[in-house]
Design a protein around this motif. Structure first.
Motif, PDB file in Angstrom:
ATOM      1  N   UNK B 151       0.834  -1.214   0.000  1.00 35.39           N
ATOM      2  CA  UNK B 151       0.000   0.000   0.000  1.00 35.39           C
ATOM      3  C   UNK B 151       0.859   1.251   0.000  1.00 35.39           C
ATOM      4  N   UNK B 189      -1.654   0.185  -6.731  1.00 37.63           N
ATOM      5  CA  UNK B 189      -1.403   1.141  -5.648  1.00 37.63           C
ATOM      6  C   UNK B 189      -0.139   1.964  -5.871  1.00 37.63           C
ATOM      7  N   UNK B 217     -10.737   1.182  -2.875  1.00 36.66           N
ATOM      8  CA  UNK B 217     -10.889   2.436  -2.124  1.00 36.66           C
ATOM      9  C   UNK B 217     -10.135   3.512  -2.904  1.00 36.66           C
ATOM     10  N   UNK B 218     -10.050   4.716  -2.326  1.00 38.01           N
ATOM     11  CA  UNK B 218      -9.265   5.799  -2.943  1.00 38.01           C
ATOM     12  C   UNK B 218      -8.310   6.350  -1.893  1.00 38.01           C
ATOM     13  N   UNK B 219      -7.113   6.793  -2.315  1.00 31.21           N
ATOM     14  CA  UNK B 219      -6.185   7.384  -1.348  1.00 31.21           C
ATOM     15  C   UNK B 219      -6.464   8.881  -1.191  1.00 31.21           C
ATOM     16  N   UNK B 220      -5.595   9.581  -0.432  1.00 37.90           N
ATOM     17  CA  UNK B 220      -5.813  11.006  -0.146  1.00 37.90           C
ATOM     18  C   UNK B 220      -5.846  11.854  -1.419  1.00 37.90           C
ATOM     19  N   UNK B 223      -6.457   8.712  -5.918  1.00 42.35           N
ATOM     20  CA  UNK B 223      -6.002   7.580  -6.740  1.00 42.35           C
ATOM     21  C   UNK B 223      -6.599   6.285  -6.207  1.00 42.35           C
ATOM     22  N   UNK B 224      -6.758   5.279  -7.111  1.00 38.26           N
ATOM     23  CA  UNK B 224      -7.287   3.997  -6.617  1.00 38.26           C
ATOM     24  C   UNK B 224      -6.353   3.388  -5.564  1.00 38.26           C
ATOM     25  N   UNK B 225      -6.955   2.892  -4.499  1.00 38.82           N
ATOM     26  CA  UNK B 225      -6.207   2.212  -3.437  1.00 38.82           C
ATOM     27  C   UNK B 225      -6.898   0.863  -3.248  1.00 38.82           C
TER      28      UNK B 225
END
Lengths: 247, 284
Positions: B151, B189, B217-220, B223-225
């Motif tokens: 991650x 990621x 999910x999405x990061x801050x 972007x796709x997480x």
């Protein structure tokens, strides 16, 4: 960045992500570190909830998860064997001020942990019921009983057996205030809590400590010996009878 | 130094992560599943149903023992008690394969119950190699080491993950367990191509492939997480990456992992059937 600072930040939600980490695109790790923190926290809360279902039912899932989060940050697992996690949970509940009015909760946690220990305990070959009958009555007081490795005792000033049943089995009677002691016994693979008659907890604890049948009875003068032995035999909880060695 | 594949007897067929709730169905008819994998730490009790079921399972199917708690990537020494428990389990069961992760999970006396990341550099390489040597010598068998889901990245890394794994395998003689879902998750990621990861992976060292579901999910930064959750069906791009891998590596034992929100048996059997179908497209 050391694993020490990584670990510290995993268990302390107020700390920022450790230095030396990035998101793979040149920006600080931010939420990406939170993935690990969340994995650790949620997996341990889930493990505690699975291990203490009656405690969770008694205080409600949301309360349970909040308390479990506090507990895991104070006392993370000490071994990779998750089957052992939560040994100190009862003691944590006992000193957790918001739970002071649920004084019986720690003993419910002890009972649930005892059931889990029993489930994973070593197998044994139960003694044939007639083996006790073959002992000459005069020699009975001097024998020692080897009990099943899966046997556990939970002694409580609270009605722990009734509370457990009421929350696990449909139609179980409502608990009334009284002290109860429970024998957790496993015949086959599924441990079952049995309510012990008066004095039987001290008698069985004596046997577990290696006392002779006679000495174990003396520590519990009010005991109904036939009933106590009947329960141990009926739950396949005796492995062996050992006769006193002759001088 | 252990010979490649010396102990590897998993068939090049579909396997499944064993879940006790499906025991009766498995013993009745496990098709299309041909082998099972268990998490070592769940079978380190003294007795009872878990060990009895595992023994019965191993009498019918090849079993892979997959450790999740040895902390091979840890800064400290391996836990001798845990290593002894692994040896006891492997001696008792004689599994077709033993595998662990390129990750750490314990620090001092705390076990964190997650697979945590490490930087890829010379210091990590020396430490992890020594740990793998110790495991293989203690168990008396070759182990497979699995690539992690990542991650985040370390500023202290100066090697690619594929080069790091290739060097570990070369130094220790360990085999590799290639988790193609982890490849897809990490590549998404960290912003690289999953196909180029496969292109540079030492495929000749692979003894087993893992497949599992991930969460999105999405990061801050929006972007796709992707998160390796093992909680639902394997995603289509992961199946495509499996095909890409098998075209290059040839047939291999394929494991479907589903550890959270475990569905009814037919759903798992359908995932295993899809893995079997991927194998039939590969020339033997």
């Amino acid at each position: 960045m050391s694993q020490k600072s990584f670990t510290k930040a995993l268990l302390a939600p107020d700390l920022p992500a450790p230095d030396g980490l990035n998101d793979g695109h040149g920006a600080p790790a931010g939420k990406r570190f939170a993935v690990y923190r969340n994995n650790v926290t949620v997996s341990l809360i889930d493990a505690l909830e699975a291990g203490f279902p009656v405690v969770a039912k008694l205080i409600g899932a949301e309360n349970f998860r909040n308390i479990a989060r506090e507990y895991l940050r104070t006392e993370p697992p000490a071994s990779p064997l998750m089957m052992l996690y939560g040994k100190g949970f009862a003691a944590f509940l006992a000193r957790f001020p918001p739970l002071a009015k649920y004084a019986y909760l720690p003993d419910i946690a002890r009972l649930e942990y005892a059931l889990r220990e029993s489930y994973h305990a070593a197998d044994h070959t139960p003694l044939a019921p007639e083996a006790l009958g073959r002992i000459a009555p005069g020699a009975l007081a001097d024998v020692r009983l080897v009990l099943a490795p899966s046997l556990r005792l939970v002694v409580s000033p609270w009605p722990v057996h009734a509370l457990w049943l009421y929350n696990k089995r449909e139609g179980a009677p409502k608990p009334v205030a009284m002290a109860q002691s429970v024998l957790v016994a496993r015949s086959g693979f599924d441990p079952e809590p049995h309510l012990l008659p008066q004095g039987a907890d001290r008698f069985i604890a004596g046997l577990q400590a290696g006392k002779t049948l006679g000495d174990a009875c003396e520590s519990a003068p009010e005991i109904d010996l036939g009933a106590a032995l009947g329960l141990l035999l009926g739950t396949q909880s005796i492995s062996q009878v050992k006769h006193e060695e002759l001088p | 130094m252990f010979d490649q594949n010396r102990n590897n007897r998993l068939p090049n067929r579909a396997g499944l992560g064993y879940k006790p709730q499906h025991y009766a169905e498995i013993m009745d008819n496990a098709a299309p599943v041909r082998w099972f994998e268990v998490h070592a730490e769940n079978y380190m009790g003294q007795g009872g149903r878990p060990l009895a079921q595992l023994r019965a399972l191993s009498e019918r199917f090849p079993v892979s023992v997959h450790g999740v708690g040895l902390s091979i990537g840890g800064e400290g020494p391996l836990d001798p008690e845990h290593l002894a428990r692994l040896k006891h389990l492997c001696d008792w069961l004689n599994p077709a394969s033993f595998s662990e992760h390129l990750a750490w999970s314990s620090h001092d006396s705390a076990f964190l119950n997650d697979l945590l990341p490490l930087p890829y550099n010379a210091a990590s390489l020396a430490r992890v190699s020594a740990h793998i040597d110790e495991v293989q010598e203690t168990l008396g068998r070759q182990m497979l080491l699995e690539n992690p889901s990542s991650y985040l990245a370390f500023e202290a890394s100066d090697m690619e993950e594929t080069g790091f794994l290739a060097e570990l395998a070369a130094r220790t003689g360990c085999g590799l367990l290639l988790d193609v879902n982890n490849v897809f998750v990490s590549a998404t990621n960290l912003g690289y191509s999953p196909q180029s990861y496969i292109d540079t992976f030492p495929l000749d060292k692979v003894g087993e492939i893992h497949l599992g579901g991930h969460d999105e999910d999405k990061d801050d930064a929006g972007r796709p997480l992707l998160i390796d959750s093992h909680g639902h069906e394997i995603a289509d791009p992961v199946w495509a990456l499996l095909d890409y891998t098998l075209e290059r590596a040839g047939p291999l034992p394929l494991l479907v992992e589903w550890d959270n929100d475990v569905p009814e048996w037919p759903v798992l059997a359908a995932e295993a059937a899809r893995a079997e179908a991927a194998l039939t497209k590969v020339p033997a």
